[in-house]
Design a protein around this motif. Structure first.
Motif, PDB file in Angstrom:
ATOM      1  N   HIS A 140       0.861  -1.176   0.000  1.00  0.00           N
ATOM      2  CA  HIS A 140       0.000   0.000   0.000  1.00  0.00           C
ATOM      3  C   HIS A 140       0.902   1.232   0.000  1.00  0.00           C
ATOM      4  O   HIS A 140       1.743   1.382   0.895  1.00  0.00           O
ATOM      5  N   TYR A 141       0.743   2.091  -1.009  1.00  0.00           N
ATOM      6  CA  TYR A 141       1.523   3.326  -1.089  1.00  0.00           C
ATOM      7  C   TYR A 141       0.625   4.501  -0.703  1.00  0.00           C
ATOM      8  O   TYR A 141      -0.477   4.644  -1.234  1.00  0.00           O
ATOM      9  N   ASP A 142       1.121   5.362   0.185  1.00  0.00           N
ATOM     10  CA  ASP A 142       0.369   6.565   0.527  1.00  0.00           C
ATOM     11  C   ASP A 142       0.384   7.549  -0.640  1.00  0.00           C
ATOM     12  O   ASP A 142      -0.607   8.209  -0.917  1.00  0.00           O
TER      13      ASP A 142
ATOM     14  N   GLN B  23      -2.484   9.082  -4.957  1.00  0.00           N
ATOM     15  CA  GLN B  23      -2.535   8.804  -3.532  1.00  0.00           C
ATOM     16  C   GLN B  23      -3.339   7.553  -3.228  1.00  0.00           C
ATOM     17  O   GLN B  23      -4.277   7.204  -3.944  1.00  0.00           O
ATOM     18  N   LYS B  24      -2.940   6.896  -2.141  1.00  0.00           N
ATOM     19  CA  LYS B  24      -3.654   5.748  -1.585  1.00  0.00           C
ATOM     20  C   LYS B  24      -3.944   4.680  -2.640  1.00  0.00           C
ATOM     21  O   LYS B  24      -5.083   4.417  -2.984  1.00  0.00           O
TER      22      LYS B  24
ATOM     23  N   ARG C  60      -2.611   0.625  -4.097  1.00  0.00           N
ATOM     24  CA  ARG C  60      -1.969  -0.616  -3.673  1.00  0.00           C
ATOM     25  C   ARG C  60      -1.681  -1.460  -4.899  1.00  0.00           C
ATOM     26  O   ARG C  60      -2.211  -1.231  -5.977  1.00  0.00           O
TER      27      ARG C  60
ATOM     28  N   PRO D  93      -8.108   2.107  -7.472  1.00  0.00           N
ATOM     29  CA  PRO D  93      -6.943   2.393  -6.636  1.00  0.00           C
ATOM     30  C   PRO D  93      -5.883   1.282  -6.671  1.00  0.00           C
ATOM     31  O   PRO D  93      -5.044   1.198  -5.786  1.00  0.00           O
TER      32      PRO D  93
END
Length: 132
Positions: free
Chosen positions: A27-29, A39-40, A42, A66
Motif C-alpha cells: 500500500h503506497y500513501d 494517492q492511496k 496498492r 486504486p
C-alpha cells in the motif's frame, strides 16, 4: 484501465499486508510520476518490486481504480499482476441463482474488469505475468 506515464520520481511510504489466503500487497500513501501525484494505491507485492525498479526513469503505471495492475519500465518491459480467473467462475456459477450473479458482478466489478479486460491487454503488450 488508466495509464499514467512520466518519470517515476517518488514512491511514498509503503506498507505490506498479507491476506488470510496468502496474497501480499503493498500500500503506497503517495506516488509521484511525471507531473501527477497518485494517492492511496496498492499493488501486488511482487509487482511492487518492479515498480521500484522504475524510480528515476520513464515509467508507465496501469491502474484499475486504486489498484496498480501493471508497470512498463524504461527498457520497454511490461510486468502485470495476474489474477486468478476464479472470480469469473464464481460469478458465472451464481448467475442462475436469483440475481446473485448480478450482485456478485457489482461487488467484484474491478476484479472482473481486471481478469476479462486488463490482463489480456497487458499480455498482448508482451507483459510478464506475476502473481501476488
Amino acid at each position: 484501465m488508466r495509464e499514467v506515464t512520466g518519470t517515476l520520481s517518488m514512491l511514498g511510504s509503503g506498507s505490506t499486508t498479507q491476506t488470510s489466503v496468502g496474497k501480499a500487497f503493498v500500500h503506497y500513501d503517495v506516488i509521484e510520476i511525471g507531473d501527477q501525484i497518485i494517492q492511496k494505491v496498492r499493488t501486488a507485492r511482487s509487482l511492487g518490486d518492479f515498480i521500484a525498479r522504475g524510480l528515476g526513469q520513464q515509467t508507465t503505471l496501469y491502474l484499475v481504480g486504486p489498484m496498480i495492475v501493471g508497470v512498463k519500465l524504461a527498457d520497454g518491459k511490461v510486468y502485470y499482476w495476474k489474477r486468478s480467473a476464479l472470480v469469473v467462475v464464481f460469478c458465472l456459477v451464481l448467475v442462475p441463482v436469483w440475481g446473485l450473479g448480478l450482485l456478485c458482478a457489482l461487488f467484484l466489478k474491478s476484479d472482473l474488469e481486471h481478469v476479462l479486460s486488463v490482463q489480456p491487454k497487458l499480455k498482448a503488450l508482451g507483459g510478464i505475468p506475476l502473481t501476488s
